[in-house]
Design an enzyme around this catalytic site. Structure first.
Site, PDB file in Angstrom:
ATOM      1  N   LYS A  34      -3.067  -8.043  -7.736  1.00 48.42           N
ATOM      2  CA  LYS A  34      -3.855  -7.928  -6.501  1.00 48.42           C
ATOM      3  C   LYS A  34      -3.283  -6.748  -5.728  1.00 48.42           C
ATOM      4  O   LYS A  34      -2.229  -6.847  -5.096  1.00 48.42           O
ATOM      5  CB  LYS A  34      -3.748  -9.213  -5.683  1.00 48.42           C
ATOM      6  N   GLU A  73      10.269  -8.678  -3.364  1.00 46.38           N
ATOM      7  CA  GLU A  73      10.898  -7.412  -2.962  1.00 46.38           C
ATOM      8  C   GLU A  73      10.353  -7.095  -1.582  1.00 46.38           C
ATOM      9  O   GLU A  73       9.156  -6.825  -1.428  1.00 46.38           O
ATOM     10  CB  GLU A  73      10.532  -6.287  -3.937  1.00 46.38           C
ATOM     11  N   CYS A  77      10.175   1.217   1.959  1.00 49.22           N
ATOM     12  CA  CYS A  77      10.983   0.018   2.227  1.00 49.22           C
ATOM     13  C   CYS A  77      12.448   0.355   2.436  1.00 49.22           C
ATOM     14  O   CYS A  77      13.126  -0.284   3.220  1.00 49.22           O
ATOM     15  CB  CYS A  77      10.820  -0.979   1.095  1.00 49.22           C
ATOM     16  N   SER A 125       5.930  -7.232   2.867  1.00 50.51           N
ATOM     17  CA  SER A 125       6.722  -7.549   4.060  1.00 50.51           C
ATOM     18  C   SER A 125       7.465  -8.873   3.890  1.00 50.51           C
ATOM     19  O   SER A 125       7.040  -9.749   3.135  1.00 50.51           O
ATOM     20  CB  SER A 125       5.798  -7.631   5.276  1.00 50.51           C
ATOM     21  N   GLU A 157      11.413  -3.610  11.328  1.00 52.10           N
ATOM     22  CA  GLU A 157      10.991  -2.564  10.394  1.00 52.10           C
ATOM     23  C   GLU A 157       9.764  -1.862  10.978  1.00 52.10           C
ATOM     24  O   GLU A 157       8.696  -2.463  11.097  1.00 52.10           O
ATOM     25  CB  GLU A 157      10.646  -3.189   9.039  1.00 52.10           C
ATOM     26  N   TYR A 211       3.498 -21.168  -0.813  1.00 49.56           N
ATOM     27  CA  TYR A 211       2.400 -21.387  -1.773  1.00 49.56           C
ATOM     28  C   TYR A 211       2.947 -22.044  -3.049  1.00 49.56           C
ATOM     29  O   TYR A 211       2.328 -22.942  -3.618  1.00 49.56           O
ATOM     30  CB  TYR A 211       1.724 -20.074  -2.172  1.00 49.56           C
ATOM     31  N   TRP A 266       0.801  -1.227   0.000  1.00 49.47           N
ATOM     32  CA  TRP A 266       0.000   0.000   0.000  1.00 49.47           C
ATOM     33  C   TRP A 266       0.834   1.278   0.000  1.00 49.47           C
ATOM     34  O   TRP A 266       0.293   2.374  -0.043  1.00 49.47           O
ATOM     35  CB  TRP A 266      -0.953   0.023   1.205  1.00 49.47           C
TER      36      TRP A 266
HETATM   37  P1  TAP Z   1       2.181  -6.899   3.409  1.00 50.78           P
HETATM   38  O1  TAP Z   1       1.368  -6.918   4.634  1.00 50.78           O
HETATM   39  O2  TAP Z   1       3.224  -7.928   3.235  1.00 50.78           O
HETATM   40  O3  TAP Z   1       1.146  -6.940   2.189  1.00 50.78           O
HETATM   41  C1  TAP Z   1       1.577  -6.876   0.867  1.00 50.78           C
HETATM   42  C2  TAP Z   1       0.544  -7.534  -0.003  1.00 50.78           C
HETATM   43  O4  TAP Z   1       0.441  -8.917   0.348  1.00 50.78           O
HETATM   44  C3  TAP Z   1      -0.864  -6.949   0.140  1.00 50.78           C
HETATM   45  O5  TAP Z   1      -1.487  -6.939  -1.110  1.00 50.78           O
HETATM   46  C4  TAP Z   1      -1.508  -7.940   1.080  1.00 50.78           C
HETATM   47  O6  TAP Z   1      -2.916  -7.986   1.037  1.00 50.78           O
HETATM   48  C5  TAP Z   1      -0.921  -9.249   0.615  1.00 50.78           C
HETATM   49  N1  TAP Z   1      -1.001 -10.278   1.645  1.00 50.78           N
HETATM   50  C6  TAP Z   1      -1.081 -10.124   2.988  1.00 50.78           C
HETATM   51  N2  TAP Z   1      -1.174 -11.318   3.598  1.00 50.78           N
HETATM   52  C7  TAP Z   1      -1.170 -12.259   2.621  1.00 50.78           C
HETATM   53  C8  TAP Z   1      -1.250 -13.665   2.611  1.00 50.78           C
HETATM   54  N3  TAP Z   1      -1.370 -14.361   3.737  1.00 50.78           N
HETATM   55  N4  TAP Z   1      -1.212 -14.300   1.421  1.00 50.78           N
HETATM   56  C9  TAP Z   1      -1.102 -13.610   0.274  1.00 50.78           C
HETATM   57  N5  TAP Z   1      -1.042 -12.278   0.217  1.00 50.78           N
HETATM   58  C10 TAP Z   1      -1.055 -11.591   1.371  1.00 50.78           C
HETATM   59  O7  TAP Z   1       2.941  -5.519   3.207  1.00 50.78           O
HETATM   60  P2  TAP Z   1       2.333  -4.056   3.318  1.00 50.78           P
HETATM   61  O8  TAP Z   1       2.002  -3.846   4.751  1.00 50.78           O
HETATM   62  O9  TAP Z   1       1.277  -3.840   2.289  1.00 50.78           O
HETATM   63  O10 TAP Z   1       3.575  -3.169   2.862  1.00 50.78           O
HETATM   64  C11 TAP Z   1       4.596  -2.906   3.717  1.00 50.78           C
HETATM   65  C12 TAP Z   1       5.786  -3.831   3.495  1.00 50.78           C
HETATM   66  O11 TAP Z   1       6.150  -3.836   2.120  1.00 50.78           O
HETATM   67  C13 TAP Z   1       6.999  -3.384   4.217  1.00 50.78           C
HETATM   68  O12 TAP Z   1       7.633  -4.484   4.819  1.00 50.78           O
HETATM   69  C14 TAP Z   1       7.884  -2.791   3.134  1.00 50.78           C
HETATM   70  O13 TAP Z   1       9.237  -2.770   3.418  1.00 50.78           O
HETATM   71  C15 TAP Z   1       7.558  -3.667   1.991  1.00 50.78           C
HETATM   72  N6  TAP Z   1       7.883  -2.998   0.708  1.00 50.78           N
HETATM   73  C16 TAP Z   1       8.999  -3.395   0.037  1.00 50.78           C
HETATM   74  C17 TAP Z   1       9.368  -2.749  -1.142  1.00 50.78           C
HETATM   75  C18 TAP Z   1      10.593  -3.214  -1.870  1.00 50.78           C
HETATM   76  S1  TAP Z   1      10.798  -2.720  -3.392  1.00 50.78           S
HETATM   77  N7  TAP Z   1      11.482  -3.973  -1.319  1.00 50.78           N
HETATM   78  C19 TAP Z   1       8.584  -1.708  -1.625  1.00 50.78           C
HETATM   79  C20 TAP Z   1       7.474  -1.326  -0.916  1.00 50.78           C
HETATM   80  C21 TAP Z   1       7.119  -1.988   0.255  1.00 50.78           C
HETATM   81  P3  TAP Z   1      -3.760  -7.151   2.141  1.00 50.78           P
HETATM   82  O14 TAP Z   1      -3.907  -5.846   1.566  1.00 50.78           O
HETATM   83  O15 TAP Z   1      -5.023  -7.826   2.360  1.00 50.78           O
HETATM   84  O16 TAP Z   1      -2.949  -7.136   3.401  1.00 50.78           O
END
Ligand code: TAP
Length: 497
Positions: A190, A266, A301, A244, A400, A254, A166
């Site tokens: 998604k 990533e 990130c 994450s 983090e 999966y 997000w």
């Molecule tokens: P997550 O909680 O990991 O969610 C990312 C995506 O995965 C969302 O679409 C989420 O859906 C989905 N998801 C959650 N639980 C899942 C499951 N059990 N099975 C399949 N998909 C699932 O991350 P976030 O909170 O959106 O973003 C923050 C994280 O992203 C941070 O750790 C950040 O560092 C990382 N990030 C990394 C980068 C790069 S380039 N390295 C860039 C941006 C962000 P929902 O919306 O329903 O939770």
């Protein structure tokens, strides 16, 4: 001339976002007929009610993506024609840039001018860069014997699932779509449950740009349902995830339990910012430190969340950092002078505040901030926060936080700085500030991270690869030509002459 925040605020009052899922070139309700609300983090109010997709919708979207791939409606187009269509999509995003900025702001709570001047142009540049590359990639002939030819040709991997976080919804969606489509693949996206609106708008424009039905599909929904169904789908060839580290690990599971699809991850970071004691002018360094942890509310990130400073410099640097942080105006994302908006949602705000409490409990000192503010707005705002006296073993230095919280740690020599920088499970990025060329070389090679920036905080250019070491990444690199290879397979063809 670029729009003002006020003009964008007026647009926000009239904007009507797409709210249905986009499957096979059409907006459709979810199979269950269910929907969910997306909330404006700056007000706590509902922005829109969006189709809640689930496994059945994933099946439909993957079938559409497969059918488009098998028909060859996209992959068999001449590369120059695919380039033109993708460039047209980039042009359309540019034409509607204000709309995208407003949708991104309403969904994420980030300052609308940041969305307009950073996120949206970044997405446009990404699409253009990968589009331009499409007809400039040549295959190879291997050096073998005279009576045989062995060609190495690139072929698209097929149907790609993309699961998006997000924090930079549009920009990260573009980072997936650009190379995936450049390679001739189809994609099922998604978006994060909190931020589906810009991906849906992009899908509508893809149809307008002439990208064939089924090539791009967007499924708003929850991770545990839609995200998991995509990760486990046996007809998805590659799953590209940004999010994450914890959830990234699920996608490996999966894949192992389904069809061994290619998995690209990533993930998170806990990036160090090392400041040596040879810096005379702290001004530019402090600017970069602030940008590194406060831009996008620290929901970044590669946020520079650990400030590693030489003990002899600490007091002088910290004083300047605190003065700078005080100038970051937090509040209404539609105000012209706002530099930091709201945290994405209440749960995440509480998580960040929980980390701040953990920091205090473990003995770190709050040198600035530490609180929720502007509660009367209904939004989820946290003030810029600086901790002093942090040990790298503390929770706030290891986990983090994904918020505007800087942890200050001191070191006494270069070796200690490198050891602290590397003492983390993450390895996404690092910054180093020094005037000593020898130290610049030595430290940038010694740090185990995918990107090391010396005397800058820089990662924006599409031409430069981006990705993580250790638990910050798995399977490849985004941006640059390396991103293309992630979504291709290499075939060897032997031909007897
Ligand atoms: P997550 O909680 O990991 O969610 C990312 C995506 O995965 C969302 O679409 C989420 O859906 C989905 N998801 C959650 N639980 C899942 C499951 N059990 N099975 C399949 N998909 C699932 O991350 P976030 O909170 O959106 O973003 C923050 C994280 O992203 C941070 O750790 C950040 O560092 C990382 N990030 C990394 C980068 C790069 S380039 N390295 C860039 C941006 C962000 P929902 O919306 O329903 O939770």
């Amino acid at each position: 001339m670029s729009s003002t925040a006020q003009e964008l605020a007026r647009l926000a009052e009239t904007i009507r976002p797409e709210t249905k899922a986009f499957i096979d070139g059409r907006f459709v309700d979810s199979a269950s007929g269910k929907s969910f609300d997306t909330i404006n983090p700056a007000t706590g109010k509902v922005v829109a009610s969006v189709a809640e997709t689930d496994r059945e919708d994933v099946d439909r979207a993957v079938a559409a993506a497969r059918s488009a791939f098998n028909k060859g409606s996209w992959r068999n187009l001449a590369p120059r024609d695919r380039k033109v269509a993708l460039l047209r999509l980039a042009d359309l995003v540019e034409k509607h840039q204000e709309e995208f900025a407003v949708l991104e702001c309403l969904d994420t709570g980030k300052p609308v001018l940041d969305a307009l001047n950073a996120d949206v142009p970044d997405a446009i540049a990404t699409l253009r860069w990968h589009a331009e590359a499409i007809d400039k990639i040549y295959d190879a002939v291997s050096p073998t014997s005279a009576d045989i030819v062995s060609m190495v040709v690139r072929e698209p991997i097929g149907v790609v699932g993309a699961v998006i976080p997000w924090n930079f919804p549009l920009a990260i969606t573009a980072v997936k779509i650009g190379p995936v489509l450049a390679g001739g693949n189809s994609i099922v996206i998604k978006p994060a449950e909190q931020t589906p609106l810009t991906a849906l708008r992009l899908a509508a424009l893809a149809a307008e740009a002439g990208i064939p039905d089924g090539v791009i599909n967007v499924l708003p929904g929850y991770g545990e349902t839609s995200g998991q169904a995509l990760g486990r789908h046996r007809d998805v060839d590659c799953l590209s995830f940004t999010g994450s580290t914890e959830v990234g690990g699920y996608f490996l599971k999966y894949a192992a339990e389904s069809n061994l699809k290619r998995v690209l991850l990533e993930l998170g970071g806990k990036s160090p910012v090392i400041v040596m004691d040879d810096i005379d002018d702290l001004g530019p360094v402090v600017e970069q430190i602030a940008l590194g942890i406060l831009f996008s509310q620290g929901e970044n990130c590669s946020a520079g969340s650990r400030l590693l400073v030489h003990a002899g410099m600490k007091d002088r640097l910290l004083e300047a950092v605190i003065e700078n942080f005080k100038t970051w105006k937090v509040g209404d994302p539609f105000a012209e002078d706002t530099k930091m908006g709201a945290m994405i949602e209440q749960k995440h705000m509480e998580r960040v505040l929980g980390y701040i409490e953990a920091g205090k409990r473990e003995g770190a000192l709050v040198a600035l901030g530490g609180n929720r503010i502007l509660e009367q707005t209904g939004g989820y705002f946290i003030e810029p926060t600086v901790f002093d006296g942090v040990a790298n073993s503390m929770t706030i230095a290891q986990e983090e936080i994904f918020g505007p919280v800087l942890s200050t740690i001191t070191f006494n020599d270069v070796e200690e700085a490198v050891a602290i920088a590397n003492d983390t499970k993450y390895g996404l990025a690092a910054q180093l500030y020094t005037n000593n060329l020898h130290i610049a070389h030595k430290v940038s090679r010694a740090i185990r991270a995918g990107t090391v920036s010396v005397n800058c905080f820089s990662e924006g250019d599409q031409a430069v690869p981006f990705g993580g070491y250790k638990q910050s990444g798995f399977g490849g690199r985004e941006k640059s030509m390396l991103a293309h290879d992630q979504y291709l397979q290499f075939k060897t063809i032997w031909m007897q002459l």
